[in-house]
Design a protein around this motif. Sequence first.
Motif, mmCIF file in Angstrom:
data_model
loop_
_atom_site.group_PDB
_atom_site.id
_atom_site.type_symbol
_atom_site.label_atom_id
_atom_site.label_comp_id
_atom_site.label_asym_id
_atom_site.label_seq_id
_atom_site.Cartn_x
_atom_site.Cartn_y
_atom_site.Cartn_z
ATOM 1 N N ASN A 76 41.616 94.989 64.697
ATOM 2 C CA ASN A 76 40.733 94.735 63.568
ATOM 3 C C ASN A 76 39.306 94.500 64.055
ATOM 4 O O ASN A 76 39.057 94.319 65.243
ATOM 5 C CB ASN A 76 41.267 93.581 62.706
ATOM 6 C CG ASN A 76 41.261 92.253 63.425
ATOM 7 O OD1 ASN A 76 40.434 92.037 64.283
ATOM 8 N ND2 ASN A 76 42.182 91.385 63.078
ATOM 9 N N SER B 258 37.252 92.010 63.927
ATOM 10 C CA SER B 258 36.943 90.760 64.638
ATOM 11 C C SER B 258 37.479 90.802 66.065
ATOM 12 O O SER B 258 36.853 90.268 66.982
ATOM 13 C CB SER B 258 37.481 89.552 63.870
ATOM 14 O OG SER B 258 38.886 89.570 63.829
ATOM 15 N N GLU B 259 38.625 91.431 66.293
ATOM 16 C CA GLU B 259 39.163 91.554 67.653
ATOM 17 C C GLU B 259 38.271 92.471 68.493
ATOM 18 O O GLU B 259 38.037 92.216 69.670
ATOM 19 C CB GLU B 259 40.592 92.109 67.616
ATOM 20 C CG GLU B 259 41.611 91.121 67.099
ATOM 21 C CD GLU B 259 43.010 91.726 67.001
ATOM 22 O OE1 GLU B 259 43.161 92.966 67.088
ATOM 23 O OE2 GLU B 259 43.947 90.956 66.830
#
Length: 98
Positions: A2, A4-5
């Motif tokens: 995702n 944010s990762e």
Amino acid sequence: MNPSEKTLTDFETRVRQMILQFQQMKQEKLQLQQKINEQSQAIEDLKARVTQADNDYNSLKMARMLEITDGNLVDAKEHLARMIRQVNKCIAILSDEQ
């Protein structure tokens, strides 16, 4: 993965790059400091050599002035007496300054 990762991974990568760059710069700084120290030592050695050469030159000059040839003993004594008076004047001047 995702967003944010991915952002976190990018951030981690950048931090690692910065750490590596910091370590490289730190090593470079140490090398430059060592080079400065070596150059400072070389300068001090050269200054000492110049001072020694200057002292040797002055000694040779003084010896040449005091060189006595046949029949010039009186002149040499007078010259030496003048030099002694000059040195005494210099010492007196230096003593007054302190």
